[in-house]
Design a protein around this motif. Structure first.
Motif, short mmCIF file in Angstrom:
data_model
loop_
_atom_site.label_atom_id
_atom_site.label_comp_id
_atom_site.label_asym_id
_atom_site.label_seq_id
_atom_site.Cartn_x
_atom_site.Cartn_y
_atom_site.Cartn_z
N PRO A 95 35.39 22.83 13.20
CA PRO A 95 35.34 22.50 14.63
C PRO A 95 36.20 23.41 15.50
O PRO A 95 35.91 23.60 16.69
N ILE A 258 31.07 17.86 12.39
CA ILE A 258 30.06 17.68 13.44
C ILE A 258 30.38 16.44 14.28
O ILE A 258 30.23 16.46 15.51
N GLU A 259 30.87 15.38 13.63
CA GLU A 259 31.31 14.20 14.39
C GLU A 259 32.37 14.58 15.40
O GLU A 259 32.34 14.14 16.56
N LEU A 261 32.96 17.54 16.72
CA LEU A 261 32.37 18.40 17.76
C LEU A 261 31.51 17.60 18.73
O LEU A 261 31.29 18.04 19.87
N ARG A 262 31.05 16.44 18.32
CA ARG A 262 30.25 15.58 19.19
C ARG A 262 31.10 14.53 19.91
O ARG A 262 30.58 13.61 20.52
N GLY A 297 30.97 18.42 24.99
CA GLY A 297 29.84 18.83 24.17
C GLY A 297 29.64 20.34 24.09
O GLY A 297 28.80 20.82 23.33
N TYR A 300 30.20 21.75 20.61
CA TYR A 300 29.09 21.52 19.68
C TYR A 300 27.97 22.54 19.91
O TYR A 300 27.37 23.04 18.95
N GLU A 301 27.68 22.84 21.17
CA GLU A 301 26.63 23.82 21.47
C GLU A 301 27.00 25.19 20.91
O GLU A 301 26.15 25.92 20.39
N TRP A 303 28.95 25.66 18.29
CA TRP A 303 28.77 25.50 16.85
C TRP A 303 27.32 25.75 16.45
O TRP A 303 27.05 26.50 15.50
#
Length: 424
Positions: A95, A258-259, A261-262, A297, A300-301, A303
Motif C-alpha cells: 500500500p 487492498i483493504e 488502499l480502499r 481512493g 487504490y487507483e 495501485w
C-alpha cells in the motif's frame, strides 16, 4: 600499491582499520573472482568479530556500489524509496508505494523474495495473476514517469559484489555482522538512484534484530552510510514482536493491502503505512496528507495502474488454498501474547515461505490472525486460521505455534508500534 587477500585478512584479523585502497581492491577482486570464496569468508568472519568503523563501512558500501551500474532516475518527480529489514505480515510496501506516488513522489521500489520466516514482497505480488517482477531499466523509468511507482526485482547489474557476498555470508555464519548488513542494504538502495530513503528497521521476536540495542546500532549505521553518500535518509525503529496486521502469507497479504488502499484494513497496518508515507514525503520535500489521500481512493487507483503496468490483473480473484485448519482459544480470557516468530515459522511450514532460494512458494498458503493481543476470547473461539495446499504440513505448523500464544486474565499493556526515529 599491490594488495593481497592474505594481507587484508590479517589486517582485519588483528583489529586494524582497513584503508580505502584495501577495501576498494578486495571488493573489486572478489567480484572478479581474483579473491576466492574461502578468502572472503575469512575476511567476513574477521569483520564479524572485530567490526568496522563508520568510515570503513561507508567505503565498503561505496566499493560495492562501484562493482556495478548505478541507475539515473530522471522521471520528473522527486524520487524516494523505502526499505524494511523484514518481518512477519510486513506487507507495508504494497500500500505504501502507490500511496506515496499518489501524493506526488516517484517510488522506485526494488524488492526481494522471502527466505525462512520473513515474507518477500515479490512473492506476495506474484500471487496476482499475470504480474511480473522482472523489468528492464527502461521499463522501470517509463513506469515511474507514467504511474509514479514500481515494485520489481533488482537488475543483475546493481551491486553484483553484494549478490556474491550475501550468498557467502549466508553459509559462513557471518550474516549478523552489522557493517555487512548495512553495506548490503545501502549499496543496492544507493545504486538504485533515489534521492531520499526511509528505512523501517524492525525489532522483536519476528525481526532479524531481536533487541532494541541491535536495531538501533543497525539503524544508525544505515543512516550514516546514506548521509555519507548524499541521501536524505531516515530510519524508523518499529515493533515486530507481534505479526503486523492480521494476514501472514502471500495472497492473504495482498488482500489485506487492498483493504488498506480502499480505506479499511487493520489499524496497525494503516498507521505504519501513513507514518512511513509522511516521512518519505518529508524527505522528498512534498507537502501532502497521506491519510487523506488514502481515504480518497486515489492510492487504490495508483495501485491498479501499477499492477496493470506490470502485466497483472488487479481485479482477478486471488489464489485460495485448498485446506484450512482453525486454532481455537484454549480458555476464556485475554490474548496476552501472539509471537511473531512462531506465526512466521508456521506460515513458512504451511508453504508461504521457502527454506532455500530456489524453493517454490504456495500463493494461497498462510495464516489469518483472527485475534490480536488485547482481544477478549471465549474458550473455543477461533484464534488462528491456517491455510495450505499441503495438509500434511499442518502438524508441523501447529508444532511451531506451540507456546506462541497465551491467554491471561487481564489485557496486556499496549506497546508502541513506532519506537523511535533516527534522521540524517
Amino acid at each position: 600499491m599491490t594488495h593481497t587477500a592474505v594481507d587484508v585478512i590479517r589486517a582485519k584479523r588483528d583489529g586494524d582499520r582497513l584503508t580505502d585502497a584495501q577495501i576498494d581492491w578486495v571488493v573489486d577482486a572478489y567480484t572478479r573472482g581474483v579473491v576466492a570464496d574461502e578468502q572472503m569468508s575469512a575476511l567476513a568472519m574477521a569483520i564479524f568479530l572485530n567490526g568496522m568503523d563508520s568510515a570503513e563501512t561507508a567505503r565498503w558500501t561505496h566499493a560495492m556500489i562501484n562493482s556495478g551500474e548505478k541507475l539515473t532516475l530522471d522521471v520528473g518527480r522527486p524520487t524516494v524509496d523505502k526499505h524494511s529489514t523484514g518481518g512477519v505480515g510486513d506487507k507495508i510496501t504494497l500500500p505504501l508505494a502507490p500511496l506515496v506516488a499518489a501524493c506526488g513522489a516517484a517510488v522506485p521500489q526494488l524488492s526481494g523474495r522471502g527466505l525462512g520466516h520473513t515474507g518477500g514482497t515479490l512473492d506476495k505480488l506474484e500471487a496476482i495473476p499475470g504480474w511480473r517482477a522482472q523489468l528492464s531499466v527502461d521499463e522501470v523509468v517509463a513506469q515511474l514517469r507514467s504511474v509514479g511507482a514500481v515494485i520489481c526485482a533488482a537488475t543483475s547489474g546493481l551491486a553484483p559484489a553484494d549478490k556474491k557476498l550475501y550468498a557467502l555470508r549466508d553459509v559462513t555464519g557471518t550474516v549478523e555482522a552489522i557493517p555487512l548488513i548495512a553495506s548490503s542494504i545501502m549499496s543496492k538502495k544507493i545504486a538504485e538512484g533515489a534521492e531520499a530513503l526511509v528505512l523501517d528497521v524492525k525489532v522483536g521476536s519476528g525481526a532479524f534484530m531481536k533487541s532494541l540495542d541491535q536495531a538501533r546500532a543497525l539503524a544508525t549505521a544505515l543512516v550514516s552510510i546514506g548521509v555519507d553518500h548524499g541521501l536524505r535518509v531516515s530510519a524508523l525503529l518499529t515493533d515486530m514482536s507481534v505479526p503486523l496486521g492480521r494476514a501472514v502469507g502471500n495472497a492473504v497479504e495482498v488482500a489485506e493491502s487492498i483493504e488498506v488502499l480502499r480505506g479499511g484494513g487493520p489499524s496497525d497496518v494503516v498507521d505504519l503505512t501513513v507514518a512511513l508515507a509522511e516521512e518519505m514525503l518529508s524527505r522528498a520535500g512534498i507537502s501532502a496528507s497521506p491519510r487523506e489521500v488514502l481515504a480518497s481512493g486515489e492510492a487504490y487507483e495508483t495501485w491498479a495502474r501499477m499492477i496493470r503496468a506490470q502485466g497483472g490483473d488487479p481485479d482477478a480473484p486471488l489464489p485460495l488454498a485448498r485446506h484450512e485448519h482453525v486454532v481455537t482459544a484454549p480458555a476464556d480470557g485475554y490474548l496476552t501474547k501472539l509471537d511473531a516468530y512462531a506465526v512466521g515459522v508456521a506460515a513458512w511450514r504451511l508453504g508461504a515461505g521457502r527454506a532455500r532460494k530456489e524453493d517454490p512458494v504456495q500463493p494461497g498458503a498462510g495464516i489469518l490472525c483472527l485475534a490480536k493481543p488485547g482481544d477478549r476470547l471465549a474458550e473455543g473461539q477461533p484464534l488462528l486460521l491456517l491455510r495450505t495446499d499441503t495438509p500434511d504440513a499442518i502438524p508441523a505448523a501447529l508444532d511451531s505455534l506451540s507456546g506462541g500464544y497465551d491467554i491471561g486474565p487481564a489485557a496486556p499493556a499496549a506497546t508502541p508500534l513506532i519506537i523511535d526515529t533516527i534522521r540524517g
